[in-house]
Design a protein around this motif. Structure first.
Motif, mmCIF file in Angstrom:
data_model
loop_
_atom_site.group_PDB
_atom_site.id
_atom_site.type_symbol
_atom_site.label_atom_id
_atom_site.label_comp_id
_atom_site.label_asym_id
_atom_site.label_seq_id
_atom_site.Cartn_x
_atom_site.Cartn_y
_atom_site.Cartn_z
ATOM 1 N N THR A 10 0.873 -1.172 0.000
ATOM 2 C CA THR A 10 0.000 0.000 0.000
ATOM 3 C C THR A 10 0.913 1.225 0.000
ATOM 4 O O THR A 10 2.133 1.120 0.122
ATOM 5 C CB THR A 10 -0.903 0.023 1.244
ATOM 6 N N GLY A 11 0.322 2.395 -0.128
ATOM 7 C CA GLY A 11 1.149 3.581 -0.141
ATOM 8 C C GLY A 11 0.343 4.856 -0.049
ATOM 9 O O GLY A 11 -0.890 4.843 0.003
ATOM 10 N N ASP A 12 1.057 5.968 -0.008
ATOM 11 C CA ASP A 12 0.416 7.276 0.016
ATOM 12 C C ASP A 12 1.373 8.300 -0.574
ATOM 13 O O ASP A 12 2.582 8.081 -0.653
ATOM 14 C CB ASP A 12 0.017 7.670 1.447
ATOM 15 N N ALA A 13 0.816 9.418 -1.009
ATOM 16 C CA ALA A 13 1.602 10.530 -1.525
ATOM 17 C C ALA A 13 1.020 11.822 -0.965
ATOM 18 O O ALA A 13 -0.186 11.902 -0.682
ATOM 19 C CB ALA A 13 1.587 10.548 -3.051
ATOM 20 N N ARG A 14 1.885 12.822 -0.799
ATOM 21 C CA ARG A 14 1.428 14.083 -0.207
ATOM 22 C C ARG A 14 2.092 15.272 -0.893
ATOM 23 O O ARG A 14 3.294 15.263 -1.167
ATOM 24 C CB ARG A 14 1.776 14.109 1.283
ATOM 25 N N LEU A 15 1.302 16.300 -1.159
ATOM 26 C CA LEU A 15 1.789 17.599 -1.595
ATOM 27 C C LEU A 15 1.444 18.592 -0.498
ATOM 28 O O LEU A 15 0.276 18.693 -0.103
ATOM 29 C CB LEU A 15 1.133 18.015 -2.910
ATOM 30 N N ARG A 16 2.451 19.340 -0.004
ATOM 31 C CA ARG A 16 2.210 20.208 1.157
ATOM 32 C C ARG A 16 2.759 21.613 0.914
ATOM 33 O O ARG A 16 3.854 21.784 0.381
ATOM 34 C CB ARG A 16 2.881 19.613 2.394
ATOM 35 N N TYR A 17 1.962 22.597 1.351
ATOM 36 C CA TYR A 17 2.387 23.995 1.358
ATOM 37 C C TYR A 17 2.367 24.489 2.799
ATOM 38 O O TYR A 17 1.375 24.321 3.505
ATOM 39 C CB TYR A 17 1.443 24.846 0.511
ATOM 40 N N THR A 18 3.479 25.073 3.234
ATOM 41 C CA THR A 18 3.591 25.580 4.594
ATOM 42 C C THR A 18 4.053 27.024 4.547
ATOM 43 O O THR A 18 4.948 27.371 3.767
ATOM 44 C CB THR A 18 4.600 24.754 5.417
#
Length: 408
Positions: free
Chosen positions: A119-127
């Protein structure tokens, strides 16, 4: 495929044996070449005949009939070897539509091969932060590999890659989880290796841990004991620059989780430092957390957490309290949830790598959170601090963050 051939294949896949099984079908006699296979599967409840007591073995088997056999095979997966398991998973993938119509969930079977799945996941983040010179965009991807060793043991490896957009070099890649987990009967589980550890609700520590964690009990009451090392944390962690085992702290952790009534969860915990690494001295800490969910009120929530470093007085305290409404479910498009949580973190609070990883020591204010499922397995989350001040009530810059999370 003729039904006789299908049941013969099924006996080979499932390893079904029943030497003296009686045949329940009037049109299958002991002289038929498939008699034993049909009788064996019928005795196990894997194949059924027609209301008139016949099997009609010369007819072509329908996809729906085959899916019924595969559904029965899925129930028996824990009793077959790896090769048979792989065949069952391939059949389940082929007949996934029919199995879904039967109410059999096979949405993860395409990610399984034998006793192995991923299984897996991906993330795009703005801080960002008010008064800061720059905002920051980051991306992260993780793939988790899980293998069943036997009925009571599994092994897990998760690979993570993360990088800030525009930063020099390639993404930082690491195995952020490497552990084995073993069940000792129904009530005790032990996990050894590099794993995630959340103390309480994560106010003090929610990050990587290398060691052994044992849990005993059931959902309503259980206790967890851990021994090992807490590793480098996220922003705000005192271990932010720790990169080697010599710089990490050896600890014992203890936690009790209790549900006195349905929808109420209480946690009490303590962490003891051995203080024998690189001359560093850290103070032991303890705390408690409570969550109350009101399922009949659109999943309303109230909760909070308190943590204190021992022998530090009021300067070693941190606490949160909040309200929430709704719940974002990544499987259901359009679901959402909101929370507002007040936080007060003193300068000497034992905040090492917190779930609240952009809330800084010495500050207090409100954290607002919004979660929304924009598509199946895609969630949008936004966080912002409001009215942030230091302990002398001087205004501090606000922090904010938005991220898209993909699950696969």
């Amino acid at each position: 495929m003729k039904k006789h051939l299908a049941v013969l294949a099924a006996t080979a896949v499932l390893g079904v044996t029943s030497a003296f099984a009686a045949n329940p079908f009037s049109d299958v006699t002991p002289q038929d070449w498939a008699y034993q296979a049909v009788a064996q599967l019928a005795s196990q409840g894997i194949v059924n005949g027609y209301p008139d007591g016949t099997f009609k073995g010369q007819n072509n088997i329908t996809r729906y009939e085959m899916a019924q056999m595969v559904a029965k095979a899925l129930v028996r997966q824990d009793r077959v070897d790896a090769e048979q398991n792989a065949i069952i998973n391939r059949l389940a993938n082929e007949f996934s539509a029919e199995l879904n119509n039967l109410g059999v969930k096979v949405n993860t079977l395409e990610n399984k091969v034998g006793n192995f799945k991923f299984t897996g996941d991906a993330r795009l983040r703005y801080t960002g932060e008010n008064d800061a010179r720059e905002s920051k965009f980051e991306y992260r991807g993780r793939v988790k590999f899980e293998a069943t060793v036997n009925d009571n043991t599994k092994a897990v490896v998760r690979i993570a890659a993360e990088k800030e957009f525009g930063a020099a070099g390639a993404p930082a890649v690491e195995a952020d989880q490497v552990y084995v987990q073993h069940n000792f009967g129904q009530y005790v589980t032990a996990t050894a290796g590099r794993q995630d550890l959340t103390v309480g609700n994560g106010l003090a520590y929610d990050d990587t841990f290398e060691g052994v964690v044992a849990t005993a009990g059931k959902d309503k009451l259980n206790a967890t004991v851990g021994y090992g090392y807490i590793l480098a944390g996220a922003d705000g962690s005192v271990f932010k620059t720790a990169k080697t085992a010599a710089e990490n702290h050896e600890v014992n952790s203890y936690q009790v989780n209790y549900m006195p009534v349905e929808n109420v969860a209480v946690k009490g915990y303590a962490v003891d430092f051995h203080n024998n690494k690189a001359g560093k001295v850290e103070k032991d800490f303890h705390g408690a957390a409570v969550d109350v969910n009101f399922a009949g009120h659109n999943k309303a929530w109230i909760g909070g957490e308190y943590v204190r470093a021992e022998q530090s007085g009021a300067n070693g305290e941190a606490w949160t309290a909040g309200l929430g409404y709704g719940e974002a479910d990544k499987a259901k498009v359009g679901t959402w949830g909101v929370k507002a949580q007040y936080f007060d973190v003193k300068d000497g609070a034992p905040i090492y790598s917190s779930t609240w990883n952009f809330v800084k020591k010495g500050q207090k204010g409100v954290l607002a959170t919004v979660d929304y499922t924009v598509a199946k397995n895609v969630g949008l989350s936004a966080y912002a601090t409001i009215d942030t001040k230091d302990q002398a009530n001087k205004e501090k810059p606000e922090s904010y963050r938005a991220e898209l999370n993909y699950k696969f």
